[in-house]
Design a protein around this motif. Structure first.
Motif, PDB file in Angstrom:
ATOM      1  N   ARG A  61      -7.294   2.965   7.158  1.00 35.66           N
ATOM      2  CA  ARG A  61      -6.506   3.467   8.642  1.00 35.66           C
ATOM      3  C   ARG A  61      -4.950   3.343   8.467  1.00 35.66           C
ATOM      4  NH1 ARG A  61      -3.750   0.750  12.301  1.00 35.66           N
ATOM      5  NH2 ARG A  61      -3.824  -1.333  11.259  1.00 35.66           N
ATOM      6  N   VAL A  62      -4.364   2.558   7.841  1.00 35.20           N
ATOM      7  CA  VAL A  62      -3.119   2.662   7.913  1.00 35.20           C
ATOM      8  C   VAL A  62      -2.560   3.483   6.594  1.00 35.20           C
ATOM      9  CG1 VAL A  62      -2.686   0.157   8.437  1.00 35.20           C
ATOM     10  CG2 VAL A  62      -2.728   0.377   6.091  1.00 35.20           C
ATOM     11  N   LEU A  63      -3.256   4.155   5.710  1.00 38.36           N
ATOM     12  CA  LEU A  63      -2.767   5.005   4.935  1.00 38.36           C
ATOM     13  C   LEU A  63      -2.883   6.404   5.335  1.00 38.36           C
ATOM     14  CD1 LEU A  63      -4.594   3.858   1.489  1.00 38.36           C
ATOM     15  CD2 LEU A  63      -2.149   4.430   1.700  1.00 38.36           C
ATOM     16  N   LYS A  64      -1.923   7.116   4.907  1.00 40.54           N
ATOM     17  CA  LYS A  64      -2.005   8.753   5.343  1.00 40.54           C
ATOM     18  C   LYS A  64      -3.233   9.411   4.685  1.00 40.54           C
ATOM     19  CE  LYS A  64       2.919   8.908   5.960  1.00 40.54           C
ATOM     20  NZ  LYS A  64       4.326   9.632   5.321  1.00 40.54           N
ATOM     21  N   LYS A  65      -3.644  10.399   5.027  1.00 42.47           N
ATOM     22  CA  LYS A  65      -4.797  11.158   4.730  1.00 42.47           C
ATOM     23  C   LYS A  65      -4.936  11.206   3.093  1.00 42.47           C
ATOM     24  CE  LYS A  65      -7.815  15.133   5.334  1.00 42.47           C
ATOM     25  NZ  LYS A  65      -7.927  16.254   5.026  1.00 42.47           N
ATOM     26  N   GLU A  66      -3.777  11.598   2.534  1.00 43.29           N
ATOM     27  CA  GLU A  66      -3.959  11.699   0.914  1.00 43.29           C
ATOM     28  C   GLU A  66      -3.160  10.394   0.390  1.00 43.29           C
ATOM     29  OE1 GLU A  66      -5.318  14.226  -0.720  1.00 43.29           O
ATOM     30  OE2 GLU A  66      -5.988  15.040   1.305  1.00 43.29           O
ATOM     31  N   GLY A  67      -3.177   9.355   0.975  1.00 43.22           N
ATOM     32  CA  GLY A  67      -2.509   8.089   0.437  1.00 43.22           C
ATOM     33  C   GLY A  67      -3.332   7.431  -0.548  1.00 43.22           C
ATOM     34  N   GLN A  68      -2.614   6.766  -1.536  1.00 41.18           N
ATOM     35  CA  GLN A  68      -3.204   6.272  -2.729  1.00 41.18           C
ATOM     36  C   GLN A  68      -3.379   4.719  -2.470  1.00 41.18           C
ATOM     37  OE1 GLN A  68      -3.680   8.009  -5.689  1.00 41.18           O
ATOM     38  NE2 GLN A  68      -3.686   9.838  -4.255  1.00 41.18           N
ATOM     39  N   LEU A  69      -4.469   4.343  -3.053  1.00 48.58           N
ATOM     40  CA  LEU A  69      -4.621   2.785  -3.050  1.00 48.58           C
ATOM     41  C   LEU A  69      -4.993   2.285  -4.471  1.00 48.58           C
ATOM     42  CD1 LEU A  69      -5.770   0.328  -1.558  1.00 48.58           C
ATOM     43  CD2 LEU A  69      -8.016   1.210  -1.551  1.00 48.58           C
ATOM     44  N   PHE A  70      -4.289   0.982  -4.745  1.00 48.29           N
ATOM     45  CA  PHE A  70      -4.459   0.421  -5.970  1.00 48.29           C
ATOM     46  C   PHE A  70      -5.159  -0.960  -5.549  1.00 48.29           C
ATOM     47  CE2 PHE A  70      -3.126  -2.938  -8.673  1.00 48.29           C
ATOM     48  CZ  PHE A  70      -3.346  -2.214 -10.044  1.00 48.29           C
ATOM     49  N   ILE A  71      -6.089  -1.286  -6.223  1.00 47.49           N
ATOM     50  CA  ILE A  71      -6.549  -2.460  -6.159  1.00 47.49           C
ATOM     51  C   ILE A  71      -6.825  -3.211  -7.515  1.00 47.49           C
ATOM     52  CG2 ILE A  71      -8.932  -3.601  -5.536  1.00 47.49           C
ATOM     53  CD1 ILE A  71      -9.506  -1.417  -3.701  1.00 47.49           C
ATOM     54  N   SER A  72      -6.779  -4.454  -7.586  1.00 47.45           N
ATOM     55  CA  SER A  72      -6.863  -5.356  -8.919  1.00 47.45           C
ATOM     56  C   SER A  72      -7.750  -6.340  -8.378  1.00 47.45           C
ATOM     57  CB  SER A  72      -5.720  -5.761  -9.591  1.00 47.45           C
ATOM     58  OG  SER A  72      -4.901  -6.831  -8.890  1.00 47.45           O
ATOM     59  N   LEU A  73      -8.774  -6.709  -9.253  1.00 47.01           N
ATOM     60  CA  LEU A  73      -9.739  -7.913  -8.942  1.00 47.01           C
ATOM     61  C   LEU A  73     -10.159  -8.568 -10.337  1.00 47.01           C
ATOM     62  CD1 LEU A  73     -12.113  -5.263  -7.141  1.00 47.01           C
ATOM     63  CD2 LEU A  73     -10.993  -7.092  -5.959  1.00 47.01           C
ATOM     64  N   LYS A  74     -10.931  -9.470 -10.050  1.00 53.56           N
ATOM     65  CA  LYS A  74     -11.447 -10.127 -11.153  1.00 53.56           C
ATOM     66  C   LYS A  74     -12.845  -9.788 -11.531  1.00 53.56           C
ATOM     67  CE  LYS A  74      -8.518 -14.235 -11.276  1.00 53.56           C
ATOM     68  NZ  LYS A  74      -8.107 -14.276 -12.818  1.00 53.56           N
TER      69      LYS A  74
END
Length: 178
Positions: free
Chosen positions: A123-136
């Motif tokens: 929702r808060v990202l623009k249509k072509e927005g990039q998401l980075f996630i790091s997890l265990k």
């Protein structure tokens, strides 16, 4: 609640620990994929990555749910908007950011709330927005004891998180296990 209290109580320890990790390769990959300069560091902690984004000329905001952490980061970055809030329901406008950096954030969210959180990211990202996630990497969920108490962790396999990310409307372009 216990996890938030852990972060509030152990701000100094958590900040020191976060600076022991080197995310420069992942930051470079993330920044090079951006189509704009507006980034939200979700779960910004002590601001380690905010520093890196500012160095790269980005317009970065931070969000964290630990009041103690937010207060310290606001002092450290007086020109940066640092919000206190819950990532599952952010008080931020739709389509606001070109990138969302969630380094070691989703791992503190219960798995049954992960899709809700990812949809909020969308929702808060623009249509072509990039998401980075790091997890265990791993399986299940549990409380983990550390130097300042206990924190909640969710562990994921690569396929498990890829499926959730895609369900939330994202396309997975890169994964890495470290």
């Amino acid at each position: 609640r216990e996890t938030r209290e852990n972060y509030n109580r152990g701000v100094k320890w958590h900040v020191k620990k976060s600076y022991s990790y080197n995310w420069s390769n992942q930051i470079e990959r993330f920044v090079s994929a951006l189509q704009g300069k507006r980034v939200l560091d979700v779960g910004c902690g002590g601001g380690r990555d905010i520093t890196e984004f500012i160095k790269r000329g980005l317009d970065v905001d931070g969000l964290d749910y630990s009041r103690e952490t937010v207060e310290k980061v606001r002092v450290k970055f007086p020109e940066t908007d640092i919000f206190e809030g819950d990532v599952r329901k952010m008080s931020l406008p739709n389509d606001e950011y070109d990138g969302l950096w969630a380094c070691a954030l989703l791992l503190n969210i219960a798995k049954d709330e992960a899709i809700l959180t990812l949809e909020e990211f969308r929702r808060v990202l623009k249509k072509e927005g990039q998401l980075f996630i790091s997890l265990k990497e791993g399986t299940g969920e549990r409380m983990i004891i550390d130097q300042v108490g206990e924190r909640f962790f969710s562990f994921y396999s690569v396929d498990e998180i890829k499926n959730l990310v895609e369900q939330a409307g994202f396309s997975v372009t890169y994964t890495e296990v470290i």
